[in-house]
Design a protein around this motif. Structure first.
Motif, PDB file in Angstrom:
ATOM      1  N   PHE A 242      89.017 -70.114 -72.578  1.00 51.84           N
ATOM      2  CA  PHE A 242      89.562 -68.724 -73.037  1.00 51.84           C
ATOM      3  C   PHE A 242      89.039 -67.950 -72.120  1.00 51.84           C
ATOM      4  O   PHE A 242      89.813 -67.049 -71.465  1.00 51.84           O
ATOM      5  N   GLU A 243      87.671 -67.877 -71.760  1.00 58.59           N
ATOM      6  CA  GLU A 243      87.044 -66.784 -70.892  1.00 58.59           C
ATOM      7  C   GLU A 243      87.384 -66.910 -69.690  1.00 58.59           C
ATOM      8  O   GLU A 243      87.960 -66.045 -68.817  1.00 58.59           O
ATOM      9  N   GLU A 244      87.560 -68.062 -69.069  1.00 59.05           N
ATOM     10  CA  GLU A 244      88.122 -68.532 -67.676  1.00 59.05           C
ATOM     11  C   GLU A 244      89.564 -68.122 -67.546  1.00 59.05           C
ATOM     12  O   GLU A 244      90.075 -67.551 -66.496  1.00 59.05           O
ATOM     13  N   ALA A 245      90.305 -68.201 -68.519  1.00 60.58           N
ATOM     14  CA  ALA A 245      91.982 -67.775 -68.559  1.00 60.58           C
ATOM     15  C   ALA A 245      91.964 -66.400 -68.469  1.00 60.58           C
ATOM     16  O   ALA A 245      92.897 -65.936 -67.685  1.00 60.58           O
ATOM     17  N   LEU A 246      91.169 -65.655 -69.177  1.00 53.00           N
ATOM     18  CA  LEU A 246      91.355 -64.244 -68.962  1.00 53.00           C
ATOM     19  C   LEU A 246      90.790 -63.591 -67.839  1.00 53.00           C
ATOM     20  O   LEU A 246      91.488 -62.671 -67.180  1.00 53.00           O
ATOM     21  N   ARG A 247      89.874 -64.227 -67.255  1.00 53.02           N
ATOM     22  CA  ARG A 247      89.261 -63.818 -65.863  1.00 53.02           C
ATOM     23  C   ARG A 247      90.500 -64.026 -64.970  1.00 53.02           C
ATOM     24  O   ARG A 247      90.593 -63.235 -63.849  1.00 53.02           O
ATOM     25  N   ALA A 248      91.172 -65.199 -64.914  1.00 49.20           N
ATOM     26  CA  ALA A 248      91.933 -65.503 -64.050  1.00 49.20           C
ATOM     27  C   ALA A 248      93.253 -64.769 -64.018  1.00 49.20           C
ATOM     28  O   ALA A 248      94.100 -63.991 -63.119  1.00 49.20           O
ATOM     29  N   ALA A 249      93.692 -64.193 -65.353  1.00 46.12           N
ATOM     30  CA  ALA A 249      94.764 -63.240 -65.555  1.00 46.12           C
ATOM     31  C   ALA A 249      94.386 -61.850 -64.959  1.00 46.12           C
ATOM     32  O   ALA A 249      95.437 -61.200 -64.438  1.00 46.12           O
ATOM     33  N   ILE A 250      93.304 -61.382 -65.308  1.00 51.03           N
ATOM     34  CA  ILE A 250      92.908 -60.074 -64.930  1.00 51.03           C
ATOM     35  C   ILE A 250      92.751 -60.016 -63.331  1.00 51.03           C
ATOM     36  O   ILE A 250      93.084 -59.052 -62.749  1.00 51.03           O
ATOM     37  N   ASP A 251      92.351 -61.108 -62.761  1.00 48.95           N
ATOM     38  CA  ASP A 251      92.455 -61.035 -61.474  1.00 48.95           C
ATOM     39  C   ASP A 251      93.686 -61.074 -60.651  1.00 48.95           C
ATOM     40  O   ASP A 251      93.594 -60.856 -59.431  1.00 48.95           O
ATOM     41  N   LEU A 252      94.590 -61.319 -61.178  1.00 44.84           N
ATOM     42  CA  LEU A 252      95.954 -61.277 -60.315  1.00 44.84           C
ATOM     43  C   LEU A 252      96.335 -59.619 -60.119  1.00 44.84           C
ATOM     44  O   LEU A 252      97.091 -59.635 -59.596  1.00 44.84           O
ATOM     45  N   GLY A 253      95.689 -58.789 -60.889  1.00 47.49           N
ATOM     46  CA  GLY A 253      95.936 -57.338 -60.312  1.00 47.49           C
ATOM     47  C   GLY A 253      97.181 -56.951 -61.313  1.00 47.49           C
ATOM     48  O   GLY A 253      97.768 -57.782 -61.748  1.00 47.49           O
ATOM     49  N   GLY A 254      97.667 -55.967 -60.703  1.00 52.67           N
ATOM     50  CA  GLY A 254      98.937 -55.440 -61.259  1.00 52.67           C
ATOM     51  C   GLY A 254      98.865 -54.851 -62.634  1.00 52.67           C
ATOM     52  O   GLY A 254      97.992 -54.223 -63.265  1.00 52.67           O
ATOM     53  N   ASP A 255      99.554 -55.317 -63.650  1.00 50.98           N
ATOM     54  CA  ASP A 255      99.738 -55.006 -64.907  1.00 50.98           C
ATOM     55  C   ASP A 255      98.691 -55.706 -65.772  1.00 50.98           C
ATOM     56  O   ASP A 255      99.168 -56.542 -66.672  1.00 50.98           O
ATOM     57  N   THR A 256      97.603 -55.492 -65.429  1.00 49.93           N
ATOM     58  CA  THR A 256      96.487 -56.283 -66.053  1.00 49.93           C
ATOM     59  C   THR A 256      96.230 -56.504 -67.498  1.00 49.93           C
ATOM     60  O   THR A 256      95.833 -57.422 -68.032  1.00 49.93           O
ATOM     61  N   ASP A 257      96.323 -55.212 -68.260  1.00 44.63           N
ATOM     62  CA  ASP A 257      96.172 -55.431 -69.511  1.00 44.63           C
ATOM     63  C   ASP A 257      97.253 -56.096 -70.535  1.00 44.63           C
ATOM     64  O   ASP A 257      96.893 -57.076 -71.308  1.00 44.63           O
ATOM     65  N   THR A 258      98.496 -56.044 -69.982  1.00 43.14           N
ATOM     66  CA  THR A 258      99.448 -57.005 -70.491  1.00 43.14           C
ATOM     67  C   THR A 258      99.298 -58.392 -70.138  1.00 43.14           C
ATOM     68  O   THR A 258      99.745 -59.314 -70.825  1.00 43.14           O
ATOM     69  N   VAL A 259      99.344 -58.578 -68.846  1.00 47.00           N
ATOM     70  CA  VAL A 259      99.084 -60.039 -68.626  1.00 47.00           C
ATOM     71  C   VAL A 259      97.872 -60.588 -69.418  1.00 47.00           C
ATOM     72  O   VAL A 259      98.260 -61.945 -69.865  1.00 47.00           O
ATOM     73  N   ALA A 260      96.997 -60.163 -69.607  1.00 48.11           N
ATOM     74  CA  ALA A 260      95.734 -60.455 -70.191  1.00 48.11           C
ATOM     75  C   ALA A 260      96.012 -60.592 -71.720  1.00 48.11           C
ATOM     76  O   ALA A 260      95.534 -61.552 -72.109  1.00 48.11           O
ATOM     77  N   ALA A 261      96.759 -59.546 -72.315  1.00 48.18           N
ATOM     78  CA  ALA A 261      97.460 -59.637 -73.593  1.00 48.18           C
ATOM     79  C   ALA A 261      97.863 -60.926 -73.938  1.00 48.18           C
ATOM     80  O   ALA A 261      97.568 -61.596 -74.908  1.00 48.18           O
TER      81      ALA A 261
END
Length: 310
Positions: A242-261
């Protein structure tokens, strides 16, 4: 092995955690999260910033709560009631609201016309704003079966998004959550899910959900529904927790809150609530503008998920 009820909590809480974790990094460049927090587990990641308190959830989770509470209080899908809750929330000047969603909710048209008229005028309505709020409805309709959950997803999405592309992405997410809550592997389910996407939109989703797709190959900003869903699936596929997936999602940049949600919804359902770090859930809180100053925390979100998944 997690039960369906535990996975339901994981989906709802995981989505809220991803939202709050990603919010301070919204519209930033790639890699900022890991640059600031290079060591996983080091703490402090719920840092706040950009107008957000540490652990504060955005419109993504606020709208998801409104969807879930409408479904529970109305005993099912009451679209006029859901739209009215959205309008009440939008009129209370939330800190963040998508431009398209705001226009639809404030243009004075009734619930069954507002999004369609917006799309006719603007011809652009494939944002991820209906994907971001889907955790609660996905949990609620998972037990109703494949057809029912995808139908509900499309109808809820259509309240604010007139473009069928947005409906199809939300329906695909609903089905992936349904499979996962039942103990299935969402990644293995992707080929079957794609056959259920409307033929007009299937090729585009087949591209972003393909095993070899990477978010760097996106042809639109990840505020659009296709790369948002594709990025969340990529984050789940390319990591092992879980933690690794969230880190990867936010590191994409851009619309980080929704991609991470969206990532948090899928990863939370897959790994279960125990995989979500307590240091992320402890500061988590969801204000509800327009609803008497209510603020939901972990206990309330867990209760909401359990009732939706019952």
């Amino acid at each position: 092995m997690e039960t369906a009820r535990e996975r339901a909590v994981g989906a709802v809480v995981g989505s809220a955690v991803g939202d709050a974790l990603g919010a301070p990094f919204e519209f930033g460049p790639q890699g900022v999260f890991s640059a600031r927090f290079p060591t996983p587990g080091c703490g402090g990641e719920m840092c706040g910033g950009g107008g957000w308190e540490p652990g504060e959830a955005t419109d993504d989770t606020q709208m998801a709560v409104l969807v879930g509470e409408s479904l529970l209080e109305r005993g099912g899908l009451d679209l006029p009631d859901m739209f009215a809750r959205f309008q009440r929330w939008a009129s209370a000047e939330p800190k963040d609201i998508g431009l398209q969603t705001e226009d639809v909710l404030t243009n004075g048209l009734p619930w069954d016309l507002a999004a369609g008229v917006h799309f006719q005028i603007n011809r652009r309505a494939a944002g991820n704003g209906c994907l971001m709020r889907a955790s609660t409805s996905a949990v609620r309709f998972a037990g109703a079966g494949q057809a029912a959950t995808m139908d509900a997803a499309r109808r809820i999405a259509a309240l604010t998004h007139g473009d069928r592309a947005a409906w199809e992405g939300t329906a695909a997410l609903h089905e992936l959550v349904r499979v996962t809550l039942a103990g299935g592997d969402p990644l293995r389910a992707l080929p079957d899910v794609l056959t259920l996407v409307h033929p007009d939109h299937r090729p585009r989703y087949a591209t972003v959900l393909a095993p070899d797709w990477h978010p760097d190959r996106a042809t639109e900003f990840n505020g659009a529904v296709w790369p948002c869903l594709g990025s969340a699936v990529w984050a789940l596929r390319s990591t092992s927790g879980f933690e690794e997936a969230l880190r990867a999602a936010i590191d994409l940049g851009g619309d980080t809150d929704t991609v991470a949600a969206v990532t948090g919804c899928l990863a939370g359902a897959w790994y279960g609530p125990d995989a979500i770090p307590a240091r992320w859930t402890e500061p988590l809180h969801v204000p509800l503008p327009g609803f008497d100053g209510r603020v939901l925390r972990l206990a309330e979100l867990t209760d909401l998920a359990l009732r939706l998944g019952a």
